[in-house]
Design a protein around this motif. Sequence first.
Motif, PDB file in Angstrom:
ATOM      1  N   UNK A 253      17.800  -1.309  19.445  1.00  0.00           N
ATOM      2  CA  UNK A 253      17.639  -2.621  20.067  1.00  0.00           C
ATOM      3  C   UNK A 253      16.181  -3.052  20.213  1.00  0.00           C
ATOM      4  N   UNK A 254      15.279  -2.205  19.780  1.00  0.00           N
ATOM      5  CA  UNK A 254      13.841  -2.482  19.841  1.00  0.00           C
ATOM      6  C   UNK A 254      13.390  -2.863  21.251  1.00  0.00           C
ATOM      7  N   UNK A 255      13.553  -1.916  22.160  1.00  0.00           N
ATOM      8  CA  UNK A 255      12.983  -2.078  23.498  1.00  0.00           C
ATOM      9  C   UNK A 255      12.554  -0.718  24.022  1.00  0.00           C
ATOM     10  N   UNK A 256      11.902  -0.719  25.194  1.00  0.00           N
ATOM     11  CA  UNK A 256      11.622   0.538  25.873  1.00  0.00           C
ATOM     12  C   UNK A 256      12.848   0.908  26.713  1.00  0.00           C
ATOM     13  N   UNK A 257      13.200   2.184  26.706  1.00  0.00           N
ATOM     14  CA  UNK A 257      14.341   2.645  27.505  1.00  0.00           C
ATOM     15  C   UNK A 257      13.881   3.790  28.387  1.00  0.00           C
ATOM     16  N   UNK A 258      14.244   3.711  29.660  1.00  0.00           N
ATOM     17  CA  UNK A 258      13.847   4.732  30.622  1.00  0.00           C
ATOM     18  C   UNK A 258      15.092   5.478  31.083  1.00  0.00           C
ATOM     19  N   UNK A 259      15.099   6.795  30.900  1.00  0.00           N
ATOM     20  CA  UNK A 259      16.262   7.612  31.254  1.00  0.00           C
ATOM     21  C   UNK A 259      15.908   8.494  32.447  1.00  0.00           C
ATOM     22  N   UNK A 260      16.668   8.371  33.502  1.00  0.00           N
ATOM     23  CA  UNK A 260      16.381   9.089  34.747  1.00  0.00           C
ATOM     24  C   UNK A 260      17.588   9.927  35.129  1.00  0.00           C
ATOM     25  N   UNK A 261      17.353  11.173  35.441  1.00  0.00           N
ATOM     26  CA  UNK A 261      18.435  12.063  35.850  1.00  0.00           C
ATOM     27  C   UNK A 261      18.043  12.782  37.135  1.00  0.00           C
ATOM     28  N   UNK A 262      19.035  13.052  37.990  1.00  0.00           N
ATOM     29  CA  UNK A 262      18.676  13.778  39.211  1.00  0.00           C
ATOM     30  C   UNK A 262      18.475  15.264  38.923  1.00  0.00           C
ATOM     31  N   UNK A 263      18.052  16.008  39.922  1.00  0.00           N
ATOM     32  CA  UNK A 263      17.666  17.406  39.764  1.00  0.00           C
ATOM     33  C   UNK A 263      18.402  18.268  40.773  1.00  0.00           C
ATOM     34  N   UNK A 264      18.686  19.491  40.380  1.00  0.00           N
ATOM     35  CA  UNK A 264      19.172  20.485  41.336  1.00  0.00           C
ATOM     36  C   UNK A 264      20.667  20.658  41.317  1.00  0.00           C
ATOM     37  N   UNK A 265      21.143  21.573  42.139  1.00  0.00           N
ATOM     38  CA  UNK A 265      22.569  21.852  42.253  1.00  0.00           C
ATOM     39  C   UNK A 265      23.018  21.425  43.647  1.00  0.00           C
ATOM     40  N   UNK A 266      24.045  20.613  43.714  1.00  0.00           N
ATOM     41  CA  UNK A 266      24.506  20.088  45.001  1.00  0.00           C
ATOM     42  C   UNK A 266      25.780  20.827  45.395  1.00  0.00           C
ATOM     43  N   UNK A 267      25.734  21.494  46.535  1.00  0.00           N
ATOM     44  CA  UNK A 267      26.857  22.328  46.971  1.00  0.00           C
ATOM     45  C   UNK A 267      27.614  21.598  48.082  1.00  0.00           C
ATOM     46  N   UNK A 268      28.930  21.526  47.937  1.00  0.00           N
ATOM     47  CA  UNK A 268      29.735  20.806  48.923  1.00  0.00           C
ATOM     48  C   UNK A 268      30.480  21.779  49.837  1.00  0.00           C
ATOM     49  N   UNK A 269      30.840  21.267  51.012  1.00  0.00           N
ATOM     50  CA  UNK A 269      31.483  22.127  52.015  1.00  0.00           C
ATOM     51  C   UNK A 269      32.845  22.616  51.569  1.00  0.00           C
ATOM     52  N   UNK A 270      33.653  21.714  51.022  1.00  0.00           N
ATOM     53  CA  UNK A 270      35.019  22.065  50.639  1.00  0.00           C
ATOM     54  C   UNK A 270      35.095  22.316  49.144  1.00  0.00           C
ATOM     55  N   UNK A 271      35.860  23.319  48.790  1.00  0.00           N
ATOM     56  CA  UNK A 271      35.954  23.623  47.373  1.00  0.00           C
ATOM     57  C   UNK A 271      36.814  22.568  46.660  1.00  0.00           C
ATOM     58  N   UNK A 272      36.586  22.433  45.356  1.00  0.00           N
ATOM     59  CA  UNK A 272      37.353  21.504  44.540  1.00  0.00           C
ATOM     60  C   UNK A 272      37.545  22.117  43.167  1.00  0.00           C
ATOM     61  N   UNK A 273      38.572  21.624  42.481  1.00  0.00           N
ATOM     62  CA  UNK A 273      38.850  22.117  41.131  1.00  0.00           C
ATOM     63  C   UNK A 273      38.398  21.071  40.116  1.00  0.00           C
ATOM     64  N   UNK A 274      38.271  21.514  38.875  1.00  0.00           N
ATOM     65  CA  UNK A 274      37.702  20.634  37.855  1.00  0.00           C
ATOM     66  C   UNK A 274      38.675  20.311  36.734  1.00  0.00           C
ATOM     67  N   UNK A 275      39.960  20.634  36.923  1.00  0.00           N
ATOM     68  CA  UNK A 275      40.924  20.291  35.889  1.00  0.00           C
ATOM     69  C   UNK A 275      40.707  21.046  34.600  1.00  0.00           C
ATOM     70  N   UNK A 276      40.044  22.197  34.677  1.00  0.00           N
ATOM     71  CA  UNK A 276      39.768  22.953  33.462  1.00  0.00           C
ATOM     72  C   UNK A 276      40.360  24.361  33.515  1.00  0.00           C
ATOM     73  N   UNK A 277      41.339  24.563  34.418  1.00  0.00           N
ATOM     74  CA  UNK A 277      41.997  25.860  34.499  1.00  0.00           C
ATOM     75  C   UNK A 277      41.191  26.934  35.197  1.00  0.00           C
ATOM     76  N   UNK A 278      39.999  26.560  35.642  1.00  0.00           N
ATOM     77  CA  UNK A 278      39.138  27.558  36.292  1.00  0.00           C
ATOM     78  C   UNK A 278      39.287  27.479  37.812  1.00  0.00           C
ATOM     79  N   UNK A 279      38.886  28.557  38.519  1.00  0.00           N
ATOM     80  CA  UNK A 279      39.063  28.563  39.975  1.00  0.00           C
ATOM     81  C   UNK A 279      38.261  27.463  40.658  1.00  0.00           C
TER      82      UNK A 279
END
Lengths: 359, 359
Positions: A253-279
């Motif tokens: 598209x002939x423009x400047x593009x800025x890509x921003x991503x957050x950092x780190x691992x975010x741990x939550x209080x309650x466990x959750x599953x990821x739909x991938x058969x894993x615990x």
Amino acid sequence: MAQEIASLESVLEEHIPNDKLKEVKRILFGTRAKDLELPSEVTDIASKHDFEVKAFQMDAGKEQLRPPRTVRIGLIQNKIVLPTSAPVQEQRDALHQRIGQIAEAAYHAKVNILCFQETWTIPFAFCTREKLPWVELAESAEDGPTTVLCQEWAKKYNMVIISPILERDSSRGDILQNTAVVISNTGQVLGKSSKNHIPRVGDFNESTYYFEGSTGHRVFETQFEIVFNPSATVGGLSEPMWSIEARNAAIANTYFAAAINRVGTEVFENEFTSGDGKPAHKDFGHFYGSSYVAAPDGSRTPGLSRTRDGLLVTEVNLNLIRQIKDKWCFQMTGRYDMYARELTEATTPGFQPNIIKEN
Amino acid sequence: MAQEIASLESVLEEHIPNDKLKEVKRILFGTRAKDLELPSEVTDIASKHDFEVKAFQMDAGKEQLRPPRTVRIGLIQNKIVLPTSAPVQEQRDALHQRIGQIAEAAYHAKVNILCFQETWTIPFAFCTREKLPWVELAESAEDGPTTVLCQEWAKKYNMVIISPILERDSSRGDILQNTAVVISNTGQVLGKSSKNHIPRVGDFNESTYYFEGSTGHRVFETQFEIVFNPSATVGGLSEPMWSIEARNAAIANTYFAAAINRVGTEVFENEFTSGDGKPAHKDFGHFYGSSYVAAPDGSRTPGLSRTRDGLLVTEVNLNLIRQIKDKWCFQMTGRYDMYARELTEATTPGFQPNIIKEN
């Protein structure tokens, strides 16, 4: 996996001899970005508050009739500050304070446009599928506490601020949106742009929280021709694509593009599953930072760290855009009318693709 | 610049310690490609005729209701054989013979679909702007000598062949096109697809020779969902983009994409200028090879050499395509109707972009 590596660039620089390193970097990143020197105030603040600063310049050729049109882009990537179990008001206050520190450094670095990461005022909690307490942090794009704070910064530091938040739009029946608020350097809210294409992949259960935006593809204020893409994405899912998508957008598209991503691992209080058969588990992986700026000629800046908070300052000369348009001519050689027609046909009910079979 | 480096991968492998190399490769290339063992006939032929062979496998998850659908893709990159001053018939014959050698190796490697580089029967002479003798090598897609030869190979080796040539279409008033001819493994010419978007950049004076194709975007024979992109491009112009564009296409459209580039420096008899203020010269740079295959999950194979003729064999499991579609859901979450509408608007005369300005 062992400890996270600090960045791709740091590994290359540590191990590859100088004569080959230059060629490796040319192939990987193009050659445009040069180091940019910053005032000592910037590095002092960064050192005091423990974040990384990198600064580059992406210049353009001299022209006779137009002066250089330089703009300093600032990108901020950061970890969350408090544990996700802290009261949400405190979590948001801590993030406000943290980004305030880095924004002050951006001011000393003479940044003109500053962009934060996606939904920067909250943990990226959409993996949990739990609404509370996270939707409490959704706020008005026009006059929520984050927008009000950004308006103060914008005026104080004389910079345009792009503030991506979880938006609650009470004027439209309390819908939630993933919205970037654009605030002028005068402190005025110029408008907002909502995320159009909502992923429904892996732990990115975003569509459980908000739906596709209806703002279309807006351009704000000036023909700066810079596209900001505030993101939040983790290593296993997307890291090999990270250097591809924003650069391809900049090239195509002939423009400047800025890509921003957050950092780190975010741990939550309650466990959750990821739909991938894993615990069940309490985090969904490492956000790998690596924020960068891509130029329309396919070159890019090195990235920020994969593990640390950081400010990336990139001075771009917007004249490069028309220069590359004049060189590559995509805006004239691209078959846009053909693409529009074929895409319209392909999205029309009853469409049959043009498949040629053997007799 | 000093001597051309053999490939990005070879430099990384030579210098980066194993523990970090794995992570560097994951970030750069994704993790899907594994080495594929080939029969000794293949390496014997390659050794005898002095070309490189690399072979990889890009597998998919096991399914209960569908068996794996493996296809072996072969890509050939090569230098021209004779000097550009040789009689054109001899130049073409030599290229026919050279590719015949590599195609035989592809047969022993059990390749199902073999694709050659862009306009493989001629030097990439469009930099010269001289019509003769090059247009003499333009030939019929339906029954020109190259197509007839490819039909023989296709039958003999039981493989689909994609043969990109400079086409002369006498049935349409002798127009020239940059055309890929698709030949079934039965030897039948299935059809052709002409280059739609013709560059007019630097020394790529292609639009002086042929115009935009009118075939649209066709799919041939089966829903193999592989896109072949035969190219010819040089280092200074495009190398930092080389690993981006085919991979982005594979990701954004969820298919396999094969990128092929020619190799070597082609020197012409008469000097020509490049419109860049620099003195006349007789070549326009190093074609850097580096052909590779990209998968829909963003991973890619390592590339062939930057300096040698080569055959890249990639066994892909087409089941990966639907698996990634089911995972990423771009085909459902993409806002294609919005894009079609906005692109149609943007290509309509009188279009005014949606620019939001400060009051």
